[in-house]
Design an enzyme around this catalytic site. Structure first.
Site, PDB file in Angstrom:
ATOM      1  N   SER A 151      22.845  43.554  13.956  1.00 44.17           N
ATOM      2  CA  SER A 151      23.143  44.349  12.763  1.00 44.17           C
ATOM      3  C   SER A 151      22.593  45.775  12.904  1.00 44.17           C
ATOM      4  O   SER A 151      23.005  46.516  13.784  1.00 44.17           O
ATOM      5  CB  SER A 151      22.590  43.652  11.520  1.00 44.17           C
ATOM      6  OG  SER A 151      23.065  44.256  10.355  1.00 44.17           O
ATOM      7  N   ASP A 303      26.995  50.387   9.739  1.00 46.46           N
ATOM      8  CA  ASP A 303      26.052  50.006  10.792  1.00 46.46           C
ATOM      9  C   ASP A 303      26.811  49.420  11.983  1.00 46.46           C
ATOM     10  O   ASP A 303      28.041  49.291  11.940  1.00 46.46           O
ATOM     11  CB  ASP A 303      24.990  49.054  10.239  1.00 46.46           C
ATOM     12  CG  ASP A 303      25.541  47.700   9.833  1.00 46.46           C
ATOM     13  OD1 ASP A 303      26.769  47.581   9.649  1.00 46.46           O
ATOM     14  OD2 ASP A 303      24.752  46.752   9.691  1.00 46.46           O
ATOM     15  N   ASP A 305      27.544  46.534  13.329  1.00 44.24           N
ATOM     16  CA  ASP A 305      28.509  45.434  13.195  1.00 44.24           C
ATOM     17  C   ASP A 305      29.335  45.551  11.924  1.00 44.24           C
ATOM     18  O   ASP A 305      30.047  44.618  11.549  1.00 44.24           O
ATOM     19  CB  ASP A 305      27.815  44.069  13.268  1.00 44.24           C
ATOM     20  CG  ASP A 305      26.885  43.802  12.096  1.00 44.24           C
ATOM     21  OD1 ASP A 305      26.250  44.753  11.616  1.00 44.24           O
ATOM     22  OD2 ASP A 305      26.781  42.639  11.665  1.00 44.24           O
ATOM     23  N   ASP A 307      28.851  45.593   8.660  1.00 40.34           N
ATOM     24  CA  ASP A 307      28.736  44.787   7.442  1.00 40.34           C
ATOM     25  C   ASP A 307      27.939  45.522   6.359  1.00 40.34           C
ATOM     26  O   ASP A 307      27.864  45.064   5.223  1.00 40.34           O
ATOM     27  CB  ASP A 307      28.147  43.397   7.726  1.00 40.34           C
ATOM     28  CG  ASP A 307      26.734  43.420   8.279  1.00 40.34           C
ATOM     29  OD1 ASP A 307      26.199  44.524   8.536  1.00 40.34           O
ATOM     30  OD2 ASP A 307      26.159  42.332   8.464  1.00 40.34           O
TER      31      ASP A 307
END
Length: 578
Positions: A151, A303, A305, A307
């Site tokens: 993340s 960010d 990834d 999410d």
């Protein structure tokens, strides 16, 4: 290695065994030869465990590091569990990965292990956002899924998010059960690494259209987008998978999206930022500067990834102002609920969800529209769990958490920055058709519901020594509970580890109807909420503070802001000891 306990020594010796590859053994041996005790302890003192976001750790050799053996072991354990849970079915999983160093290789390794275990794998051909992995699990009717990502963590980290058949991250009892299956594996010889290509289907970019088209069906005010198709939008993927966001915005009808060129290229070293986290002001700097130069209506960044999403909007002085996660979530909830009410689409069984450390402004907004709300433990996987439990009985509309994670509609079971970016843009377009900016609507919320001010302080405590220090800090807070904060009396203490809420004045104790978690909350007589919580995904302890004051008029905004910031400062000084 005099200061290393016997259990850790045994793990080190195991990793020096012949079953490990020569490069791994050589790296461990070098640490031993150089007497790198601290590094050896941190790398071997425990096995990686599932936290709020699955496995997450620094990349390197060791049982407490992200590497092919810890990832392989986790995947073998998950494969064993899936086959036991679905004994008479052809088990399927989806696997994706982000831009981080080694993510693609680890993603393929995960696919190898699943395929070797007779499990069919839908493997993304190229890096894609976490929410698309959740969407794929649901679309392909999989029993599970894995996303390789850490993340928003620093570049040294990588991780492994495990998903269940509903498209949500593992929750109880599956998270602990998978760990038990992993712990049964005592030798890496029990891990099947040999890829079976017959069990792998590649997912190509055609899948993007399915995901985008399904999201577009959720649009509430397409006419506002059409009217404001030239809305000035600046976007940055911060070197990650969010590069799909411009595709989504274009499909919705926005044709004036400017991408931060320096941050377009996927790069696990994140060369233009210190931390690839839109929660950090520094990570938003380039996008914000471009937005200011172009006089943008909204500035967004995701960010690695994709999410989480950060947002900046024009304030009443014409400057680009960053909003925090509580403000973004509150605006989205207000936009969705007010729009659906105006269109006569609100239903009695509609609901919203937030976490216990997220602003009660969201609750106030929901209540004002007669929409039920649910509070969950920290981590969007718990929001996803509520969605799944209530599926077919109640209707999820929107939810969010203070850590910049949001989801509108129920296409996936995880926070979705791609989805959120589309709705933030549509929200800005809709408000603009009414002659208002996003910032002006935020001030209206403060006038109507009260001015909420929040602050998050994170203390980083690395390694085993840091983990021990965090445990001690929580133990001290419980052993010596604070009676006042910032000169304001504490009315109630909620200890989620014991599921007990304690009213100090009369000693009344009531139970908390949530799973046990290492969280401590202090509620003052003013209604301020202060929470202490060790992070489940980072070597940090986090302190959250939320205070509130009435805002009689927009003209008093600056004055009340200063007052609330001063209050937060004094409260946090009493609880945060570093």
């Amino acid at each position: 290695m005099n200061n290393i306990d016997i259990e850790t020594r045994n793990r080190i010796q195991q990793w020096l065994g012949a079953e490990y590859d020569k490069d791994t053994v050589a790296q461990v041996q070098t640490l031993v030869d150089n007497n790198e005790e601290t590094e050896l302890i941190d790398a071997f003192y425990k096995e990686l465990e599932f936290g709020t976001g699955g496995l997450r750790g620094i990349m390197g050799v060791g049982s407490n590091r992200i590497n092919k053996y810890t990832i392989g072991k986790a995947t073998q354990g998950l494969a064993n569990y899936l086959k036991k849970q679905f004994p008479n079915q052809a088990v399927k999983v989806a696997v994706s990965y982000d831009c981080r160093n080694n993510s693609q290789q680890l993603g393929h390794l995960v696919a190898d292990v699943f395929s070797a275990n007779g499990i069919h794998v839908y493997l993304f051909k190229e890096l894609r956002p976490t929410p698309m992995l959740s969407f794929a699990v649901r679309h392909f009717g999989c029993q599970g899924g894995v996303m390789l990502t850490a993340s928003h963590n620093p570049k040294e980290y990588n991780g492994y998010k495990a998903y269940w058949s509903d498209g949500g991250q593992l929750v109880a009892p599956h998270d602990k059960n998978v760990i038990n299956e992993v712990n049964v594996i005592k030798s890496i010889n029990d891990i099947k690494f040999e890829r079976d290509n017959n069990n792998i289907t590649l997912v190509d970019e055609d899948f993007d259209k399915l995901y985008i088209d399904e999201n577009k069906k959720l649009s509430i005010h397409p006419e506002a987008v059409a009217a404001q198709k030239d809305l000035k939008i600046v976007f940055s993927p911060i070197h990650g998978t969010g590069i799909i966001v411009p595709k989504m915005l274009s499909a919705w009808g926005f044709n004036n999206v400017q991408v931060v060129e320096e941050q377009i290229k996927s790069d696990g070293n994140f060369p233009t930022v210190v931390y690839p986290n839109p929660e950090e002001e520094e990570a938003m700097t380039m996008a914000k500067q471009k937005g200011q130069a172009l006089d943008a209506d909204v500035v967004m960044a995701t960010d690695p990834d994709a999410d989480r999403v950060g947002l900046a909007v024009k304030n009443d002085k014409g400057e680009m102002q960053l909003l925090n996660g509580n403000q973004i979530g509150s605006l989205l909830i207000y936009y969705v609920l007010s729009s659906k009410k105006a269109k006569g689409e609100l239903r009695d069984n509609d609901f919203i969800v937030k976490t216990i450390v997220t602003s009660n402004l969201m609750t106030d907004i929901g209540n004002s529209f007669g929409v039920k709300h649910y509070d969950t433990l920290t981590g969007f996987k718990f929001i996803g769990e509520v969605m799944t439990k209530l599926e077919g009985k109640e209707n999820y509309l929107v939810g969010g958490e203070e850590s910049y994670g949001f989801l509108v509609g129920d296409l996936v079971r995880d926070k979705d920055a791609v989805n959120a970016c589309a709705f933030i843009a549509e929200m800005a377009a809709y408000f603009k058709t009414q002659g208002k900016t996003v910032f002006e609507v935020l001030l209206e919320l403060y006038e109507n519901y009260g001015f909420y001010q929040e602050k998050l302080i994170s203390l980083t405590k690395k390694g085993k020594a840091g983990a021990d220090e965090i445990k001690q800090m929580m133990a001290d807070l419980r052993a010596n509970p604070l009676q006042s904060l910032g000169g304001i009396k504490v009315k109630e203490i909620r200890d989620y580890s014991t599921s007990v809420a304690h009213v100090l004045a009369d000693g009344t104790k009531t139970s908390i109807d949530l799973p046990k978690s290492d969280v401590l909350q202090f509620i003052t007589v003013d209604g301020d909420v202060i929470s202490a919580r060790p992070s489940g995904t980072e070597p940090k302890i986090k302190f959250y503070c939320s205070v509130k004051e009435n805002l009689d008029s927009r003209d008093a905004y600056e004055q009340v802001l200063v007052k609330l910031e001063d209050k937060v400062k004094h409260i946090m000084a009493d609880i945060v000891k570093d």
